[in-house]
Design a protein around this motif. Structure first.
Motif, PDB file in Angstrom:
ATOM      1  N   ALA A  39       0.833  -1.205   0.000  1.00 21.70           N
ATOM      2  CA  ALA A  39       0.000   0.000   0.000  1.00 21.70           C
ATOM      3  C   ALA A  39       0.867   1.254   0.000  1.00 21.70           C
ATOM      4  O   ALA A  39       0.572   2.221  -0.713  1.00 21.70           O
ATOM      5  CB  ALA A  39      -0.932  -0.006   1.209  1.00 21.70           C
ATOM      6  N   LEU A  40       1.938   1.247   0.784  1.00 20.79           N
ATOM      7  CA  LEU A  40       2.833   2.405   0.797  1.00 20.79           C
ATOM      8  C   LEU A  40       3.422   2.668  -0.576  1.00 20.79           C
ATOM      9  O   LEU A  40       3.501   3.815  -1.028  1.00 20.79           O
ATOM     10  CB  LEU A  40       3.958   2.200   1.817  1.00 20.79           C
ATOM     11  CG  LEU A  40       3.564   2.297   3.280  1.00 20.79           C
ATOM     12  CD1 LEU A  40       4.741   1.870   4.165  1.00 20.79           C
ATOM     13  CD2 LEU A  40       3.119   3.700   3.627  1.00 20.79           C
ATOM     14  N   LEU A  41       3.832   1.617  -1.257  1.00 20.69           N
ATOM     15  CA  LEU A  41       4.407   1.774  -2.591  1.00 20.69           C
ATOM     16  C   LEU A  41       3.372   2.301  -3.585  1.00 20.69           C
ATOM     17  O   LEU A  41       3.655   3.216  -4.365  1.00 20.69           O
ATOM     18  CB  LEU A  41       4.978   0.440  -3.070  1.00 20.69           C
ATOM     19  CG  LEU A  41       5.662   0.456  -4.432  1.00 20.69           C
ATOM     20  CD1 LEU A  41       6.859   1.411  -4.419  1.00 20.69           C
ATOM     21  CD2 LEU A  41       6.119  -0.930  -4.805  1.00 20.69           C
ATOM     22  N   ALA A  42       2.174   1.753  -3.537  1.00 21.04           N
ATOM     23  CA  ALA A  42       1.121   2.186  -4.447  1.00 21.04           C
ATOM     24  C   ALA A  42       0.732   3.638  -4.189  1.00 21.04           C
ATOM     25  O   ALA A  42       0.570   4.425  -5.131  1.00 21.04           O
ATOM     26  CB  ALA A  42      -0.098   1.277  -4.301  1.00 21.04           C
ATOM     27  N   VAL A  43       0.600   3.999  -2.930  1.00 20.65           N
ATOM     28  CA  VAL A  43       0.226   5.371  -2.588  1.00 20.65           C
ATOM     29  C   VAL A  43       1.354   6.330  -2.929  1.00 20.65           C
ATOM     30  O   VAL A  43       1.115   7.438  -3.409  1.00 20.65           O
ATOM     31  CB  VAL A  43      -0.198   5.468  -1.106  1.00 20.65           C
ATOM     32  CG1 VAL A  43      -0.367   6.901  -0.674  1.00 20.65           C
ATOM     33  CG2 VAL A  43      -1.496   4.696  -0.899  1.00 20.65           C
ATOM     34  N   PHE A  44       2.606   5.898  -2.720  1.00 18.49           N
ATOM     35  CA  PHE A  44       3.747   6.735  -3.104  1.00 18.49           C
ATOM     36  C   PHE A  44       3.692   7.070  -4.593  1.00 18.49           C
ATOM     37  O   PHE A  44       3.866   8.220  -4.992  1.00 18.49           O
ATOM     38  CB  PHE A  44       5.069   6.041  -2.775  1.00 18.49           C
ATOM     39  CG  PHE A  44       6.238   6.655  -3.476  1.00 18.49           C
ATOM     40  CD1 PHE A  44       6.754   7.866  -3.034  1.00 18.49           C
ATOM     41  CD2 PHE A  44       6.808   6.050  -4.581  1.00 18.49           C
ATOM     42  CE1 PHE A  44       7.827   8.454  -3.685  1.00 18.49           C
ATOM     43  CE2 PHE A  44       7.875   6.630  -5.235  1.00 18.49           C
ATOM     44  CZ  PHE A  44       8.395   7.839  -4.795  1.00 18.49           C
ATOM     45  N   ALA A  45       3.445   6.062  -5.419  1.00 18.10           N
ATOM     46  CA  ALA A  45       3.411   6.292  -6.862  1.00 18.10           C
ATOM     47  C   ALA A  45       2.293   7.263  -7.238  1.00 18.10           C
ATOM     48  O   ALA A  45       2.509   8.199  -8.019  1.00 18.10           O
ATOM     49  CB  ALA A  45       3.248   4.961  -7.594  1.00 18.10           C
ATOM     50  N   ALA A  46       1.110   7.049  -6.678  1.00 19.96           N
ATOM     51  CA  ALA A  46      -0.015   7.936  -6.974  1.00 19.96           C
ATOM     52  C   ALA A  46       0.242   9.346  -6.451  1.00 19.96           C
ATOM     53  O   ALA A  46      -0.046  10.340  -7.132  1.00 19.96           O
ATOM     54  CB  ALA A  46      -1.301   7.372  -6.371  1.00 19.96           C
ATOM     55  N   ALA A  47       0.805   9.449  -5.267  1.00 18.57           N
ATOM     56  CA  ALA A  47       1.096  10.765  -4.692  1.00 18.57           C
ATOM     57  C   ALA A  47       2.184  11.487  -5.478  1.00 18.57           C
ATOM     58  O   ALA A  47       2.140  12.712  -5.640  1.00 18.57           O
ATOM     59  CB  ALA A  47       1.515  10.612  -3.229  1.00 18.57           C
TER      60      ALA A  47
END
Length: 94
Positions: free
Chosen positions: A45-53
């Protein structure tokens, strides 16, 4: 794979609309829909949110909406503390 893409779309939409909360939504979705454990779901989730952010931040940067004196310390502290949260997730019950 389609399920993962749909989850990513949901998280990206929520993150884009609210500017926050992606991980709060992504972790339970990954656990409920894909059957992941908390220690598995949290870093993903951290990786996915990092990419989107990162995409959203770059768009805001181009429009000169990023206030660097606030953004840099916030990002630095967040990067330093995030591994502690992942470590805690390994030791906490789901």
């Amino acid at each position: 794979m389609l399920t993962v893409l749909l989850l990513g779309a949901c998280v990206g939409l929520i993150l884009g609309v609210t500017g926050a909360g992606g991980s709060i939504i992504a972790v339970p979705l990954l656990m409920a829909v894909l059957g992941m454990s908390l220690p598995e779901a949290a870093p993903l989730a951290l990786l996915a949110v990092f990419a989107a952010a990162a995409v959203g931040a770059m768009q805001a940067w181009r429009r000169r909406l990023v206030h660097l004196p606030s953004a840099l310390p916030l990002a630095l502290v967040g990067m330093l503390v995030a591994p502690l949260g992942v470590l805690a997730a390994r030791h906490l019950p789901a």
